[in-house]
Design a protein around this motif. Structure first.
Motif, PDB file in Angstrom:
ATOM      1  N   UNK A  23     116.584  49.677  80.174  1.00 47.88           N
ATOM      2  CA  UNK A  23     117.309  49.184  79.002  1.00 47.88           C
ATOM      3  C   UNK A  23     116.934  47.731  78.773  1.00 47.88           C
ATOM      4  N   UNK A  24     116.886  47.321  77.511  1.00 47.24           N
ATOM      5  CA  UNK A  24     116.510  45.958  77.172  1.00 47.24           C
ATOM      6  C   UNK A  24     115.015  45.858  76.942  1.00 47.24           C
ATOM      7  N   UNK A  25     114.622  45.032  75.998  1.00 42.36           N
ATOM      8  CA  UNK A  25     113.218  44.900  75.618  1.00 42.36           C
ATOM      9  C   UNK A  25     112.340  44.447  76.771  1.00 42.36           C
ATOM     10  N   UNK A  26     112.779  43.437  77.497  1.00 39.80           N
ATOM     11  CA  UNK A  26     111.958  42.907  78.586  1.00 39.80           C
ATOM     12  C   UNK A  26     111.714  43.952  79.663  1.00 39.80           C
ATOM     13  N   UNK A  27     112.745  44.677  80.047  1.00 37.49           N
ATOM     14  CA  UNK A  27     112.600  45.684  81.098  1.00 37.49           C
ATOM     15  C   UNK A  27     111.769  46.868  80.625  1.00 37.49           C
ATOM     16  N   UNK A  28     111.900  47.228  79.356  1.00 33.95           N
ATOM     17  CA  UNK A  28     111.091  48.326  78.843  1.00 33.95           C
ATOM     18  C   UNK A  28     109.621  47.939  78.768  1.00 33.95           C
ATOM     19  N   UNK A  29     109.332  46.722  78.325  1.00 37.16           N
ATOM     20  CA  UNK A  29     107.948  46.263  78.288  1.00 37.16           C
ATOM     21  C   UNK A  29     107.377  46.134  79.694  1.00 37.16           C
TER      22      UNK A  29
ATOM     23  N   UNK B 225     114.085  42.074  69.146  1.00 40.29           N
ATOM     24  CA  UNK B 225     114.295  41.106  68.066  1.00 40.29           C
ATOM     25  C   UNK B 225     115.637  41.368  67.389  1.00 40.29           C
ATOM     26  N   UNK B 226     115.923  42.628  67.099  1.00 47.31           N
ATOM     27  CA  UNK B 226     117.177  42.979  66.430  1.00 47.31           C
ATOM     28  C   UNK B 226     118.391  42.602  67.257  1.00 47.31           C
ATOM     29  N   UNK B 227     118.253  42.700  68.593  1.00 48.07           N
ATOM     30  CA  UNK B 227     119.375  42.395  69.479  1.00 48.07           C
ATOM     31  C   UNK B 227     119.463  40.914  69.827  1.00 48.07           C
ATOM     32  N   UNK B 228     118.504  40.120  69.375  1.00 52.44           N
ATOM     33  CA  UNK B 228     118.504  38.701  69.695  1.00 52.44           C
ATOM     34  C   UNK B 228     117.941  38.400  71.067  1.00 52.44           C
TER      35      UNK B 228
END
Length: 203
Positions: free
Chosen positions: A86-92, A145-148
């Motif tokens: 979950x979260x952009x950083x962890x998914x990337x 980006x959408x989640x800030x």
């Protein structure tokens, strides 16, 4: 009267096709597309050379089918890893790490899937799966980006840059990654670069 295959003949046909695909997968892993001649495929599968064309119209069609199978398996593994985070950083991070470790564990297969010069039919399949990885990265960046969580940016462009960076770092002509090297420092370095590139930091 039109010929209708029986259950037995259909089972035999499917078995022969699978043997050819399995032989092609083995040859690609050992020597890339150059090693997968029709005679080599038939010999490895234990079938007559002419029978290859009973299942595939051409060598290119057979190799495209193999590419779909192998590349699809790799993409599914990365998709599963990304969706488990979950979260952009962890998914990337999951995308880059899983892709990189799998590529480094089978460098010949990775080269075959990503960079080896291929027939246009296979190249079309390659583009399809590159789009799959790009979609994963773009979705993660856009959601971040959408989640800030990430700064404003063109998610599509950032995703293309991330996917390109990973492939170049692993398999490009200037890549410092060697088959016998410990992959961990390289994977962590690539991951950190990609995370920082989209504004996620990285340690």
């Amino acid at each position: 009267m039109a010929y209708r295959p029986t259950a037995r003949t259909e089972a035999t046909r499917i078995a022969h096709r699978e043997r050819l695909l399995d032989a092609a997968r083995q040859l690609l892993a050992e020597g890339g597309y150059a090693a997968a001649s029709i005679s080599a495929l038939a010999d490895r599968a234990g079938v007559a050379t002419g029978s290859v064309y009973n299942h595939f119209a051409s060598k290119q069609e057979l190799l495209a089918a193999v590419f779909r199978h192998v590349a699809g398996h790799e993409l599914s593994a990365v998709q599963e890893a990304v969706r488990a985070r979950s979260g952009a950083a962890e998914q990337l991070r999951a995308l880059v790490e899983v892709f990189s470790y799998r590529a480094l564990s089978a460098p010949r297969t990775a080269w075959t899937l990503l960079a080896e010069p291929v027939d246009p039919l296979v190249e079309q399949e390659r583009l399809t799966y590159r789009r799959g990885y790009h979609a994963l990265a773009e979705s993660a960046v856009a959601a971040g980006v959408a989640a800030g969580e990430l700064p404003a940016q063109n998610a599509r462009l950032s995703a293309a840059a991330v996917i390109g960076a990973v492939g170049e770092a692993l398999l490009g002509p200037l890549s410092p990654v060697g088959e016998r090297a410990d992959p961990a420092p390289f994977v962590e370095g690539i991951t950190t670069l990609c995370l920082r590139a989209v504004g996620a930091g990285g340690t």
